[in-house]
Design a protein around this motif. Sequence first.
Motif, short mmCIF file in Angstrom:
data_model
loop_
_atom_site.label_atom_id
_atom_site.label_comp_id
_atom_site.label_asym_id
_atom_site.label_seq_id
_atom_site.Cartn_x
_atom_site.Cartn_y
_atom_site.Cartn_z
N ASP A 168 -5.72 3.24 -8.41
CA ASP A 168 -4.39 2.73 -8.74
C ASP A 168 -3.72 3.54 -9.86
O ASP A 168 -2.81 3.06 -10.53
CB ASP A 168 -4.47 1.26 -9.13
CG ASP A 168 -5.41 1.05 -10.31
OD1 ASP A 168 -5.54 -0.10 -10.76
OD2 ASP A 168 -6.01 2.04 -10.80
N ASP B 221 -6.55 1.27 -2.23
CA ASP B 221 -7.90 1.37 -1.72
C ASP B 221 -8.77 2.33 -2.54
O ASP B 221 -9.89 2.03 -2.90
CB ASP B 221 -7.88 1.85 -0.26
CG ASP B 221 -6.98 1.01 0.59
OD1 ASP B 221 -7.44 0.38 1.52
OD2 ASP B 221 -5.74 0.98 0.29
N ASN B 222 -8.10 3.50 -2.80
CA ASN B 222 -8.89 4.52 -3.46
C ASN B 222 -8.64 4.58 -4.97
O ASN B 222 -9.41 5.19 -5.71
CB ASN B 222 -8.61 5.90 -2.86
CG ASN B 222 -8.80 5.93 -1.37
OD1 ASN B 222 -7.97 6.43 -0.59
ND2 ASN B 222 -9.93 5.40 -0.91
N TYR C 92 -9.38 11.51 5.33
CA TYR C 92 -9.12 10.45 4.38
C TYR C 92 -10.19 10.50 3.31
O TYR C 92 -11.34 10.85 3.60
CB TYR C 92 -9.14 9.08 5.07
CG TYR C 92 -7.88 8.81 5.85
CD1 TYR C 92 -7.76 9.25 7.19
CD2 TYR C 92 -6.83 8.13 5.27
CE1 TYR C 92 -6.60 9.00 7.89
CE2 TYR C 92 -5.67 7.87 5.99
CZ TYR C 92 -5.56 8.32 7.30
OH TYR C 92 -4.43 8.06 8.01
N LEU D 105 -2.16 2.37 8.57
CA LEU D 105 -2.67 3.73 8.38
C LEU D 105 -2.20 4.66 9.46
O LEU D 105 -2.20 5.88 9.30
CB LEU D 105 -4.19 3.71 8.34
CG LEU D 105 -4.81 3.18 7.03
CD1 LEU D 105 -6.34 3.21 7.13
CD2 LEU D 105 -4.34 3.97 5.83
N SER E 150 -5.33 10.09 0.12
CA SER E 150 -5.89 8.99 -0.66
C SER E 150 -4.95 7.81 -0.56
O SER E 150 -3.75 7.99 -0.33
CB SER E 150 -6.07 9.41 -2.12
OG SER E 150 -4.82 9.73 -2.70
N LEU E 151 -5.48 6.62 -0.69
CA LEU E 151 -4.69 5.41 -0.47
C LEU E 151 -4.69 4.54 -1.73
O LEU E 151 -5.69 4.45 -2.44
CB LEU E 151 -5.27 4.59 0.68
CG LEU E 151 -5.32 5.31 2.03
CD1 LEU E 151 -6.15 4.50 3.03
CD2 LEU E 151 -3.93 5.54 2.57
N TYR E 152 -3.54 3.92 -1.95
CA TYR E 152 -3.41 2.90 -2.98
C TYR E 152 -3.34 1.55 -2.27
O TYR E 152 -2.62 1.41 -1.27
CB TYR E 152 -2.14 3.12 -3.81
CG TYR E 152 -1.79 1.92 -4.69
CD1 TYR E 152 -0.98 0.89 -4.21
CD2 TYR E 152 -2.36 1.78 -5.95
CE1 TYR E 152 -0.71 -0.22 -4.99
CE2 TYR E 152 -2.08 0.67 -6.74
CZ TYR E 152 -1.27 -0.32 -6.25
OH TYR E 152 -0.99 -1.42 -7.03
N SER F 229 -13.10 9.64 1.05
CA SER F 229 -14.22 8.73 0.95
C SER F 229 -14.94 9.09 -0.33
O SER F 229 -14.77 10.17 -0.87
CB SER F 229 -15.14 8.84 2.15
OG SER F 229 -15.66 10.15 2.23
N SER F 230 -15.71 8.17 -0.74
CA SER F 230 -16.30 8.33 -2.07
C SER F 230 -17.14 9.56 -2.17
O SER F 230 -17.22 10.19 -3.23
CB SER F 230 -17.09 7.08 -2.46
OG SER F 230 -18.10 6.83 -1.47
N ARG G 1 0.84 -1.18 0.00
CA ARG G 1 0.00 0.00 0.00
C ARG G 1 0.88 1.23 0.00
O ARG G 1 2.02 1.21 0.44
CB ARG G 1 -0.93 0.02 1.23
CG ARG G 1 -2.00 -1.03 1.21
CD ARG G 1 -2.68 -1.10 2.53
NE ARG G 1 -3.83 -0.23 2.58
CZ ARG G 1 -4.53 0.04 3.68
NH1 ARG G 1 -4.13 -0.45 4.82
NH2 ARG G 1 -5.59 0.83 3.65
#
Lengths: 693, 333
Positions: A401, A398-399, A427, A360, A394-396, A429-430, A298
């Motif tokens: 690629d 997760d959010n 963080y 996280l 934002s996370l890879y 969120s959609s 991640r």
Amino acid sequence: MKLPFSSRQSIYVTLGIIIISTVIVSMSIHSIHDYQKRKNQMIEEMNKTSKLTISSLQKNVTNLIESYAVNEYDTLVLNAMEPNDMFAIVVEDFKTGEILGSGTYISGKIRDTKGKIVDFDPNNTAQREQLKQCYYSDTYTLSSPEKEKIGTVSIYISDKVMQAELNKIIVESLVDMLITSLLMIVFLFIAIRLFILKPLSSMVSVISNSDDDGIPLSFVPEFKAREIFALASTMNTMIKSIRAFKIALLEQHNQLRAQKNALQYQATHDALTGLANRVLFSERLEYAIEKSKIRNMRMALLFVDLDHFKEINDSLGHEAGDKVLSIVTQRLKHTVVKEESLARFGGDEFTVIIEELQNLEEVSLLADKILNVLLAPIAVNHHELYVGCSIGISLYPDNGDTTQDLLKYADAAMYAAKNEGRNNVRYYSSEMTTRALERVVMETSLRAGLKNGEFIVYFQPQVNGKENRLFGMEALVRWNSPSVGLVSPAAFIPIAESTGLIVELDRYVMKHAMTQIAQWYKEGLNPGILSMNLTMKQLQQKDFIEYLKTLLAETGCSIEWVELEVTEDQIMIHPDEAIDILREISRIGVKIAVDDFGTGYSSLSYLKKLPINKLKIDQSFVRELPDDEEDVAITKAIIAMAQSLNLDVIAEGVETVEQKDFLVQNGCINIQGYFYSKPKPADEIRTILIEGL
Amino acid sequence: MKRCKVKRFSFIVALVTMLLVDTAVCSAADIPQKQTTKKLIYIVSDLRIPFWTIMERGIRNRASSLGYEVETYSAQNSRKSELEFTAKAIQKNPAGIIVSPTTSSACKTILKLAKAADIPVVISDIGTDGGEYVSYISSDNKEGAYGIGKVLAKELYRRGWENGRVGIISIPQKRLNGQLRTAGFMQAMREAGIKGADLKQQVTFSYDETYTYSKELIQKYPDLRALWLQGSDRYQGALDAIADTGKKGRILLATFDAEPEFLELIPKGVLVGSAMQQPYLMGQEAVSAMDKYLHGKKVEKNPQLPILAISTDNIKEKLPLIKRNVLGIERQK
């Protein structure tokens, strides 16, 4: 086709041929000239001698003939024959001949084949033939004093001796020429070798010893001879120039490379902060994503946006803004472990990439550190500035690629953080995406709304809590978008502020509010003091005061009816500048109130200097009154401070009687809030003005 | 028949003999007359000079005894005449020419001309500067002069005049005989330690010249004690000069060659002495040489006949020789 080196003729050979030819030709010409000269000299001498001989012979022989002294003149003739060029002398003696009965007595001397002088025999055919073949002959008449012809003397000069002499000269000349030529050739060869070829060879040798670029490693030796020296000197100058040029070229290359690197650096780095810019950041992000993909790990992208940076830039100028950015950068560098993960995305936006994410907490920890480090005041130009930031994460994977997705989502999360009060971490969120999109839509709508006049000014009464009397009202803007509907100020104000539309919006509100107030006054109503919220951005506008004056004149609104509210945190962004601006505004008679007092970081020293009239207690302190002890303390403190500074004080957000009573009891009699009235449109306020609260 | 053959044979023999004889006679007639006439021509410089006259007598004497005819041409000391006589002699085609030339230089020309004509030449005195000749008869001039020099020196010493000087009146020194005479005489003087005064070369060979030269020498050299005349015929000039200068009896006179009166003068002491050539003998020897040549015999090329150094001491003894060889006094038959 070029000849190979070995096939080329040496200059030595060429010079040799030239030298030999020249020497031989020169010497030959010289010898020929010399031969000719000597021959001519010999001929001349021969003629001279013969003339002299004849001259002496003529006289003497004449006398001897007259004396019949045959043997004597014969001896004379013999003596005259001694010079080698005399071949024969023949005397014709008429007197002796007469005696002898032969008419003439011919005698003389002649040289035989061996050159020996013998008697001339006139009957000797061979001798006569020899006389005929002589090179030169001349006959002179011998006359007696009485002019009687008594004989002749003939001289014969053979060229044999001369030829022999000339042949000897030729041989000698040839020998001389050969020896001299040989000596000259040898000398010239040696000289050429020493003075021309050797220096040239040395030069060639030196030049041959060159570096990889073909530049000679050492200088050409400078020989004494002027031309060689000139050549060597010129070559050395050339070598120096080439070396210098090479160095310059190298330097230029290095410079170009440096420039390229610099350009590249500039192209990929932010000039001000030295951090990677958007371009490089994108590359790094892409790389990080790829790496994360490969390693199946991640990663997180932090989007850090500075809070209130625009206000600082606008109020103190770009130079101050740059300094702030530099200081922010330094703090971020110290906070972020890997500097290369940090980038200035643009403006007041920074990004941080965290790779190989284990959990996280790492991200949250870093985000909090960033928040804290940027919360600390920044000293710039004797100002203490409070910036803060909002961070979106934002996370890879997760959010997303892709770089675009991670950026978009981090940005959306950042905006969410901003909207939620700033100095925040969110963080993704959609729904943030939705909100971001909404924000964009909002902005567009906002512009259109301003253009189309979709904004409405509401007024919220400000009431003397003790007397329950309306003494003023705050103008608040509402937006009834035909597309979006009624939009909360909390939704569009931040967008208006971030886009700069706030200036126009504020003026819109000012115009409408002041027009309305003036109208009410005109109608005989007493709306009191009109409070209008203005941002420092508005107040910083160079034409604001003129605009205010114009607006006062246009609307018919009196200056005493106007109060401007500026939030505390806005003031404290650039407090010194705020002081100057507010003083200027205050000079024209406009009252100034500090809104949301207690939420900013104003220092008492600045508070003293500010030309304000009123403090407005923030609703966050009122909300928990009278139960929350901290809020109670703060509220009391604010009231006390206001009183001590001889400032009015008003509390906003009062919704309950308890809150109202507390405030009134503690000295804050000016109340604003739902307790008395919500913000209402003008027509409803009119009703209140007419009918009362 | 036999007799006819004998007769015929004899006739033929006689005819042949006659032919042969005739041929021989004709041949002999064609041969230059030098073989048959045996003529000699004597070309002499000047017969006026007794020396040459005596020589001629010697020539004639010997020629006569040897069967030669002699024709004499005297050039009178003229080169021109000498040449003319040479041409004439050549034309005559003699068996030989005897020449006593005017000068050795002239002799060379004579020899050349004679050679061209293939005529042999014997030179009698004077000599030649070159050319081909059969023989050159000369006097030993040097020895002769040396001899008379000794005689003079002896006399000077006898008189105690050895410290005096001797003057010379010479023949032209360009002549070889002149040079030789002077050399021989001076040698005698050197040996005797007698100083020379001066030398004057005769040109005209006249009395006046001899007298003048003598006087000059006497006047110029007060210590002059002797005069030597390289000739003889003008001795009187010298004697007169001595007398006229008051030096008679105080200056000796010697000569070269002789005059007839020397036979008296020498014994009288008028002359100290004289180196006497033997011209008569020279003439005789010249002919003898020519004869030898013509007969194909070997001839001495340059015989030198002695010169008689005659003084008072030996004049008597040498008188016959003097008379004949010097003076050419032939015995009356």
